[in-house]
Design a protein around this motif. Structure first.
Motif, short mmCIF file in Angstrom:
data_model
loop_
_atom_site.label_atom_id
_atom_site.label_comp_id
_atom_site.label_asym_id
_atom_site.label_seq_id
_atom_site.Cartn_x
_atom_site.Cartn_y
_atom_site.Cartn_z
N PHE A 62 41.89 10.64 -61.08
CA PHE A 62 41.86 11.92 -59.59
C PHE A 62 42.54 12.68 -60.18
CE2 PHE A 62 37.27 11.81 -57.84
CZ PHE A 62 36.58 10.98 -58.82
N ALA A 63 43.93 11.62 -59.42
CA ALA A 63 45.43 13.06 -59.43
C ALA A 63 45.83 13.91 -60.65
CB ALA A 63 46.36 12.28 -58.89
N GLY A 64 44.90 13.17 -62.11
CA GLY A 64 45.16 13.60 -62.78
C GLY A 64 44.29 15.00 -63.08
N VAL A 65 43.62 15.03 -62.83
CA VAL A 65 42.39 15.82 -62.66
C VAL A 65 42.45 17.20 -62.03
CG1 VAL A 65 39.60 16.50 -62.52
CG2 VAL A 65 40.25 14.51 -63.88
N LYS A 66 42.93 17.05 -61.04
CA LYS A 66 43.37 17.70 -59.19
C LYS A 66 44.97 18.46 -60.78
CE LYS A 66 42.00 18.06 -55.17
NZ LYS A 66 41.70 17.06 -54.30
N ASP A 67 45.88 18.20 -61.17
CA ASP A 67 46.51 18.98 -61.54
C ASP A 67 46.03 20.14 -62.87
OD1 ASP A 67 48.43 17.57 -60.12
OD2 ASP A 67 49.03 16.42 -61.93
N ALA A 68 44.96 19.39 -63.57
CA ALA A 68 43.88 20.09 -64.56
C ALA A 68 43.46 20.77 -64.21
CB ALA A 68 43.82 18.73 -65.07
N GLU A 69 43.03 20.61 -62.99
CA GLU A 69 42.51 22.13 -62.50
C GLU A 69 43.75 22.92 -61.42
OE1 GLU A 69 38.04 19.75 -61.36
OE2 GLU A 69 39.65 19.77 -59.93
N VAL A 70 44.44 22.61 -61.13
CA VAL A 70 45.31 23.58 -60.69
C VAL A 70 46.35 24.61 -61.84
CG1 VAL A 70 47.47 23.96 -59.77
CG2 VAL A 70 46.38 22.42 -58.57
N ARG A 71 46.38 23.73 -62.81
CA ARG A 71 47.28 24.90 -64.27
C ARG A 71 46.24 25.17 -65.13
NH1 ARG A 71 50.32 22.92 -68.72
NH2 ARG A 71 50.55 24.35 -69.91
N PHE A 72 44.52 24.77 -65.20
CA PHE A 72 43.77 25.48 -65.69
C PHE A 72 42.71 25.81 -65.40
CE2 PHE A 72 45.26 22.64 -69.61
CZ PHE A 72 46.23 22.68 -69.53
N GLY A 73 42.37 26.01 -64.16
CA GLY A 73 41.29 26.60 -63.77
C GLY A 73 40.31 25.64 -63.47
N SER A 74 40.04 25.07 -64.58
CA SER A 74 38.91 24.12 -64.44
C SER A 74 38.69 23.44 -65.50
CB SER A 74 37.63 24.71 -64.00
OG SER A 74 37.54 25.52 -65.53
N VAL A 75 37.85 21.76 -65.63
CA VAL A 75 38.21 21.09 -66.84
C VAL A 75 36.42 21.24 -67.05
CG1 VAL A 75 37.81 18.34 -67.82
CG2 VAL A 75 39.72 19.62 -65.70
N ASP A 76 36.01 21.92 -67.84
CA ASP A 76 35.26 22.43 -68.57
C ASP A 76 33.73 20.91 -69.49
OD1 ASP A 76 35.36 24.68 -67.80
OD2 ASP A 76 36.12 25.41 -68.77
N ILE A 77 34.82 20.64 -70.17
CA ILE A 77 34.82 19.74 -71.20
C ILE A 77 35.50 18.14 -70.88
CG2 ILE A 77 34.06 19.19 -73.29
CD1 ILE A 77 34.17 21.97 -74.39
N LEU A 78 34.95 17.14 -70.42
CA LEU A 78 35.38 15.67 -70.27
C LEU A 78 35.09 15.29 -71.58
CD1 LEU A 78 36.46 13.27 -69.40
CD2 LEU A 78 34.76 13.34 -68.09
N VAL A 79 35.75 14.52 -72.87
CA VAL A 79 35.13 13.28 -73.21
C VAL A 79 35.84 12.36 -72.99
CG1 VAL A 79 35.23 13.03 -76.10
CG2 VAL A 79 35.82 15.50 -75.11
N ASN A 80 35.15 11.21 -72.73
CA ASN A 80 35.29 9.82 -72.65
C ASN A 80 35.56 9.05 -74.02
OD1 ASN A 80 35.44 9.44 -69.70
ND2 ASN A 80 32.99 9.98 -69.55
N ASN A 81 36.64 8.85 -73.91
CA ASN A 81 36.72 8.38 -75.27
C ASN A 81 37.71 6.84 -75.29
OD1 ASN A 81 37.32 8.62 -78.51
ND2 ASN A 81 39.25 8.55 -77.55
N ALA A 82 38.25 6.90 -74.15
CA ALA A 82 39.01 5.33 -74.35
C ALA A 82 38.43 4.74 -74.32
CB ALA A 82 40.37 5.88 -73.43
N GLY A 83 38.64 3.67 -75.23
CA GLY A 83 37.84 1.71 -75.45
C GLY A 83 38.21 1.29 -76.02
N GLY A 84 37.41 0.11 -76.25
CA GLY A 84 38.14 -0.78 -77.33
C GLY A 84 36.98 -2.14 -76.85
N SER A 85 37.28 -2.96 -77.83
CA SER A 85 37.07 -4.47 -77.52
C SER A 85 37.56 -5.21 -76.85
CB SER A 85 36.16 -5.17 -78.38
OG SER A 85 36.82 -5.42 -79.98
N ALA A 86 37.57 -6.43 -76.80
CA ALA A 86 38.54 -8.04 -76.60
C ALA A 86 39.62 -7.61 -77.29
CB ALA A 86 37.89 -9.15 -75.74
N ALA A 87 39.75 -7.38 -78.83
CA ALA A 87 39.96 -7.76 -79.75
C ALA A 87 41.75 -6.60 -79.31
CB ALA A 87 39.52 -7.03 -80.68
#
Ligand code: NAD
Length: 240
Positions: A62-87
């Motif tokens: 939430f803090a990171g998104v707030k920073d991004a909104e201050v710097r760039f005005g808005s976050v228009d596209i979110l790509v939830n890519n972080a992930g992985g298995s128990a590997a």
């Protein structure tokens, strides 16, 4: 904003958006990976900021998104890519033997992390009455994957999340979709030895996934869908 943007598929997505002229927020728990991607994005002449944190850490997201909104005005596209298995923990195992901490790790990373990020960007998107959320699932969600019951379940949940959220936010002109990769090269490795390659007989590239993500980011009338990018791996048994 691309989570897990530090390498492989996430990096390809982050660079693809930068090439299109977008400012990019790279979120990754590896500072080294995030900075490497950021350097390459900067070289393309667009703005970039890094959020070095685990997507499971709701407060930092939430803090990171707030920073991004201050710097760039808005976050228009979110790509939830972080992930992985128990590997990622070196703990792949039969479900009957899986430790509860491992189940939490896999569900929290793939599903709840994506929910935290979506909740962090949604107020801004709703206010702007525009936005795209693209979740990276997996063909494991559709066909299962040995020793990865938790991963298959979390990735299937992402598809359900995308559909239900698409219904809720459609009135604000926000589209929510999934991309489900099959076997994709990682760190340049081709995975020829693996058994779940596509009909084409080889693994896909991170760019095969970033192409699909970029396509969805440009669409206003596709929502609640799951695009499978797997070289035909999940086709039915109608072979010659
Ligand atoms: N590679 C494949 O064959 C394949 C197939 C199907 C689905 N997927 C999915 O695609 C996505 C990317 O896969 P990949 O192969 O590029 O992964 P990867 O492991 O090669 O890279 C993941 C990146 O995300 C970061 N990361 C991992 N967990 C994080 C967390 N909790 N918080 C923040 N950053 C985190 C890592 O530091 C790394 O930079 C994943 O969600 C994965 O499940 C991959």
């Amino acid at each position: 904003m691309v989570t897990g943007g530090g390498k492989n598929i996430g990096k390809a997505i982050a660079l693809a958006f930068a090439r299109e002229g977008a400012n990019v927020v790279v979120c990754d728990y590896s500072g080294e990976n995030a900075l490497q991607t950021a350097k390459e994005i900067e070289a393309l002449g667009v703005g970039v900021i890094t959020i070095v944190c685990d997507v499971r850490d709701r407060e930092k997201i939430f803090a990171g998104v707030k920073d991004a909104e201050v710097r760039f005005g808005s976050v228009d596209i979110l790509v939830n890519n972080a992930g992985g298995s128990a590997a990622l923990l070196g703990k792949l195992t039969r479900f009957a033997d899986a430790e509860p901490e491992t189940l939490d790790f896999v569900i929290d990373t793939n599903l709840k992390g994506s929910m935290h990020c979506a909740q962090a960007v949604l107020p801004g998107m709703i206010q702007k009455r525009a936005g795209k959320i693209i979740n990276i699932s997996s063909i494991a969600a559709l066909c299962g994957l040995y020793d990865r019951v938790d991963y298959a379940a979390a990735k299937a949940a992402l598809i359900g999340m995308s559909k239900a959220l698409a219904m809720e936010v459609g009135e604000y002109n926000i589209c929510v979709n999934c991309v489900s990769p099959g076997a994709i090269q990682r760190d340049g490795a081709h995975w020829e030895h693996m058994t779940f390659l596509g009909e084409h007989g080889h693994a896909g590239t991170p760019e095969d996934i970033s192409d699909a993500v970029l396509f969805l980011a440009g669409q206003n009338f596709i929502t609640g869908q799951n695009i499978v990018v797997d070289g035909g791996r999940t086709l039915g048994p109608g072979h010659r």
